[in-house]
Design a protein around this motif. Structure first.
Motif, mmCIF file in Angstrom:
data_model
loop_
_atom_site.group_PDB
_atom_site.id
_atom_site.type_symbol
_atom_site.label_atom_id
_atom_site.label_comp_id
_atom_site.label_asym_id
_atom_site.label_seq_id
_atom_site.Cartn_x
_atom_site.Cartn_y
_atom_site.Cartn_z
ATOM 1 N N LEU A 104 0.786 -1.333 -0.096
ATOM 2 C CA LEU A 104 -0.200 0.174 -0.201
ATOM 3 C C LEU A 104 1.261 0.813 0.108
ATOM 4 O O LEU A 104 1.376 1.629 0.921
ATOM 5 N N ASN A 105 0.922 2.077 -0.487
ATOM 6 C CA ASN A 105 0.944 3.195 -0.994
ATOM 7 C C ASN A 105 0.452 5.061 -0.343
ATOM 8 O O ASN A 105 -0.596 5.071 -0.400
ATOM 9 N N ARG A 106 0.834 4.611 1.058
ATOM 10 C CA ARG A 106 -0.189 5.398 2.717
ATOM 11 C C ARG A 106 0.191 6.540 1.991
ATOM 12 O O ARG A 106 1.113 7.221 1.660
ATOM 13 N N LYS A 107 -1.410 6.977 1.560
ATOM 14 C CA LYS A 107 -0.547 8.968 1.524
ATOM 15 C C LYS A 107 -1.208 9.436 2.492
ATOM 16 O O LYS A 107 -1.475 9.396 3.042
ATOM 17 N N ILE A 108 0.497 10.383 3.075
ATOM 18 C CA ILE A 108 0.244 11.400 3.828
ATOM 19 C C ILE A 108 -1.567 12.583 4.076
ATOM 20 O O ILE A 108 -1.273 13.387 3.020
ATOM 21 N N PRO A 109 -2.284 12.379 4.969
ATOM 22 C CA PRO A 109 -3.269 13.328 4.827
ATOM 23 C C PRO A 109 -2.662 14.624 5.038
ATOM 24 O O PRO A 109 -1.397 14.862 5.693
ATOM 25 N N SER A 110 -3.816 15.347 4.048
ATOM 26 C CA SER A 110 -3.358 17.073 4.567
ATOM 27 C C SER A 110 -3.451 17.525 6.208
ATOM 28 O O SER A 110 -4.099 16.569 6.767
ATOM 29 N N VAL A 111 -2.910 18.737 6.517
ATOM 30 C CA VAL A 111 -2.182 18.696 7.593
ATOM 31 C C VAL A 111 -2.272 20.532 7.680
ATOM 32 O O VAL A 111 -2.078 20.805 6.511
ATOM 33 N N LEU A 112 -3.517 21.070 8.143
ATOM 34 C CA LEU A 112 -2.884 22.445 8.704
ATOM 35 C C LEU A 112 -2.079 23.084 9.354
ATOM 36 O O LEU A 112 -1.406 22.665 10.647
ATOM 37 N N ASN A 113 -1.487 24.084 9.333
ATOM 38 C CA ASN A 113 -0.369 24.932 9.947
ATOM 39 C C ASN A 113 -1.211 25.626 10.780
ATOM 40 O O ASN A 113 -2.402 25.890 10.933
ATOM 41 N N VAL A 221 -21.609 14.220 10.813
ATOM 42 C CA VAL A 221 -22.119 14.403 9.465
ATOM 43 C C VAL A 221 -22.223 16.258 8.986
ATOM 44 O O VAL A 221 -22.021 17.219 8.625
ATOM 45 N N MET A 222 -22.710 16.587 10.456
ATOM 46 C CA MET A 222 -22.762 17.790 10.761
ATOM 47 C C MET A 222 -21.686 18.305 11.243
ATOM 48 O O MET A 222 -20.812 19.631 10.739
ATOM 49 N N VAL A 223 -20.698 17.610 11.264
ATOM 50 C CA VAL A 223 -19.596 18.461 11.906
ATOM 51 C C VAL A 223 -18.942 18.366 10.354
ATOM 52 O O VAL A 223 -17.814 19.202 10.734
ATOM 53 N N PHE A 224 -18.409 17.618 9.883
ATOM 54 C CA PHE A 224 -17.977 17.600 8.318
ATOM 55 C C PHE A 224 -18.666 19.004 7.889
ATOM 56 O O PHE A 224 -18.058 19.664 7.344
ATOM 57 N N LEU A 225 -19.655 19.111 7.615
ATOM 58 C CA LEU A 225 -20.556 20.797 6.862
ATOM 59 C C LEU A 225 -19.808 21.861 7.675
ATOM 60 O O LEU A 225 -19.670 23.193 7.347
ATOM 61 N N ILE A 226 -19.912 21.632 8.929
ATOM 62 C CA ILE A 226 -19.200 22.801 10.035
ATOM 63 C C ILE A 226 -18.063 23.598 9.712
ATOM 64 O O ILE A 226 -17.875 24.240 9.142
ATOM 65 N N ILE A 227 -17.185 22.336 9.329
ATOM 66 C CA ILE A 227 -15.417 22.229 9.039
ATOM 67 C C ILE A 227 -15.477 22.797 7.314
ATOM 68 O O ILE A 227 -15.288 23.638 7.198
ATOM 69 N N LYS A 228 -16.654 22.411 7.012
ATOM 70 C CA LYS A 228 -16.608 22.895 5.450
ATOM 71 C C LYS A 228 -17.072 23.930 5.498
ATOM 72 O O LYS A 228 -16.833 24.445 4.279
ATOM 73 N N ASP A 229 -18.117 24.624 5.645
ATOM 74 C CA ASP A 229 -18.393 25.707 5.786
ATOM 75 C C ASP A 229 -17.727 26.806 6.362
ATOM 76 O O ASP A 229 -17.457 27.730 6.027
ATOM 77 N N LEU A 230 -16.444 26.577 7.103
ATOM 78 C CA LEU A 230 -16.227 27.247 7.473
ATOM 79 C C LEU A 230 -14.621 28.157 6.580
ATOM 80 O O LEU A 230 -13.525 28.424 6.749
ATOM 81 N N ALA A 231 -14.187 26.293 5.978
ATOM 82 C CA ALA A 231 -12.912 26.151 5.721
ATOM 83 C C ALA A 231 -13.154 27.388 4.302
ATOM 84 O O ALA A 231 -12.755 27.824 3.176
ATOM 85 N N LYS A 232 -14.633 27.348 3.918
ATOM 86 C CA LYS A 232 -15.034 27.480 2.872
ATOM 87 C C LYS A 232 -15.043 29.014 3.144
ATOM 88 O O LYS A 232 -15.038 30.544 1.792
ATOM 89 N N LYS A 233 -15.254 29.710 3.976
ATOM 90 C CA LYS A 233 -15.648 31.366 4.687
ATOM 91 C C LYS A 233 -13.720 31.826 4.512
ATOM 92 O O LYS A 233 -13.824 32.583 4.060
ATOM 93 N N ILE A 234 -12.890 31.184 5.113
ATOM 94 C CA ILE A 234 -11.698 31.895 4.865
ATOM 95 C C ILE A 234 -11.060 31.962 3.797
ATOM 96 O O ILE A 234 -9.675 31.847 3.428
ATOM 97 N N GLY A 235 -11.898 30.784 2.614
ATOM 98 C CA GLY A 235 -11.031 30.366 1.640
ATOM 99 C C GLY A 235 -10.108 29.205 0.932
ATOM 100 O O GLY A 235 -9.522 29.436 0.524
ATOM 101 N N LEU A 236 -10.034 28.777 2.272
ATOM 102 C CA LEU A 236 -9.270 27.536 2.358
ATOM 103 C C LEU A 236 -9.335 26.710 0.829
ATOM 104 O O LEU A 236 -11.291 26.287 1.137
ATOM 105 N N THR A 237 -8.698 26.231 0.425
ATOM 106 C CA THR A 237 -8.565 25.845 -0.678
ATOM 107 C C THR A 237 -8.114 23.843 -0.347
ATOM 108 O O THR A 237 -8.167 22.761 -1.102
ATOM 109 N N PRO A 239 -8.118 20.353 1.140
ATOM 110 C CA PRO A 239 -8.701 19.240 1.550
ATOM 111 C C PRO A 239 -8.699 18.675 2.982
ATOM 112 O O PRO A 239 -8.177 18.764 3.952
ATOM 113 N N ILE A 240 -9.991 18.731 3.520
ATOM 114 C CA ILE A 240 -10.248 19.179 5.227
ATOM 115 C C ILE A 240 -11.398 18.427 5.344
ATOM 116 O O ILE A 240 -12.341 18.312 5.127
ATOM 117 N N SER A 241 -11.315 18.539 6.876
ATOM 118 C CA SER A 241 -12.765 17.613 7.351
ATOM 119 C C SER A 241 -12.045 16.956 8.606
ATOM 120 O O SER A 241 -10.760 17.523 9.113
#
Length: 306
Positions: A104-113, A221-237, A239-241
């Motif tokens: 398996l070629n495991r991909k390192i997930p996206s990390v936030l600074n 699902v609601m927690v996912f949506l909360i985070i997605k909405d915040l990412a959209k709000k600050i223009g974060l491109t 992938p985030i969960s």
């Protein structure tokens, strides 16, 4: 051997002996059902299944272009199934035991600074009840490295804020103690006292920390949506969960010099290998470790000479 009776016994084994979650049990049973369908198609009895049968089954499955990860999980499920047959049905061998999983070629997930995490938190409108709750949620996800399933199932009776610990019920109902920082404690208490404490709460959710506006347990699902909405709000491109915060928690601890075993315990990983894959150590951190500790580095040699 009767497939239906065996599958029922296997399910009880996974529930009682292995103490697995319902999702994991469903995955194991689904693996066995695939093998059952293949054996039925090829007119092979369960008693007659050998290593060659398993190999041919995996080749057959591979024709459907399933991912290497799914193939590896399927083989792992079959190994567990035949191990169960050895224990409970006195089968002599495990035909899947010597088969190797695909690499398996495991991909390192996206990390936030830190700046991105601060920006997400700053985008929350804490003047609303939902905003106050959401601030506490993000502080818990990042401050404790929780899985989203662990967050939504968190109980008030498992909060020990005076001693800065919480008890988390993880995969397979395994419990672990996780330290909680002052920031997370601060906003969790604000939510509990000022928002949750004034809500009409249904009796079955009286011990659940995070609730929706109707007094019911918050969904994943609601927690996912909360985070997605915040990412959209600050223009974060990126992938985030919710999982991104867990990975960032581990990554920042390791980059700060935390012991990997301690991070493993906090994340609730059975194997240190999982933690090694989970944590992302950047090049600057690796370079600083070499510079500080390697006997051939200039800094170390200078210390010795002085």
């Amino acid at each position: 051997m009767n497939w239906q009776a065996i599958k029922g016994d296997f399910k009880r084994y996974l529930q009682l002996e292995r103490n697995l979650s319902p999702n994991s049990i469903d995955a194991y049973l689904n693996d066995v059902q695939k093998l059952e369908a293949y054996c039925g198609f090829k007119q092979i009895s369960l008693d007659s299944v050998d290593t060659k049968t398993i190999q041919q089954f995996l080749v057959f499955i591979n024709d459907y272009n399933i991912s290497p990860f799914t193939q590896a999980r399927l083989l792992s499920g079959l190994k567990t199934f035949f191990s169960f047959l050895q224990i409970e049905y006195e089968r002599k061998d495990n035909p899947a035991h010597l088969l190797e999983s695909p690499r398996l070629n495991r991909k390192i997930p996206s990390v936030l600074n830190i700046q991105e995490i601060d920006a997400l938190i700053a985008a929350i409108d804490v003047s609303t009840p939902e905003g106050t709750r959401n601030r506490a949620i993000l502080e818990m996800l990042y401050g404790c490295g929780l899985r989203v399933s662990e967050l939504v199932a968190l109980k008030i009776s498992n909060l020990f804020l005076d001693v800065e610990f919480i008890k988390v019920e993880g995969k397979g109902n395994k419990e672990r103690l996780v330290p909680i920082g002052q920031q997370a404690i601060k906003y969790l208490r604000i939510y509990l006292d000022e928002i949750r404490g004034r809500m009409p709460i249904r009796e079955e959710y009286a011990d659940i920390v995070f609730l929706n506006r109707r007094g019911k347990q918050l969904s994943r699902v609601m927690v996912f949506l909360i985070i997605k909405d915040l990412a959209k709000k600050i223009g974060l491109t990126k992938p985030i969960s919710p999982h991104t915060f867990r990975h960032s928690f581990a990554s920042h601890l390791v980059e700060g010099g935390a012991d990997l075993r301690a991070v493993q315990d906090m994340l609730g990983h059975e194997s240190i290998t999982t933690t090694e894959i989970y944590t992302h150590v950047d090049r600057d951190y690796l370079q600083s470790v070499i510079t500080q500790f390697h006997p051939r580095s200039d800094r170390t040699r200078h210390k010795k000479e002085s």
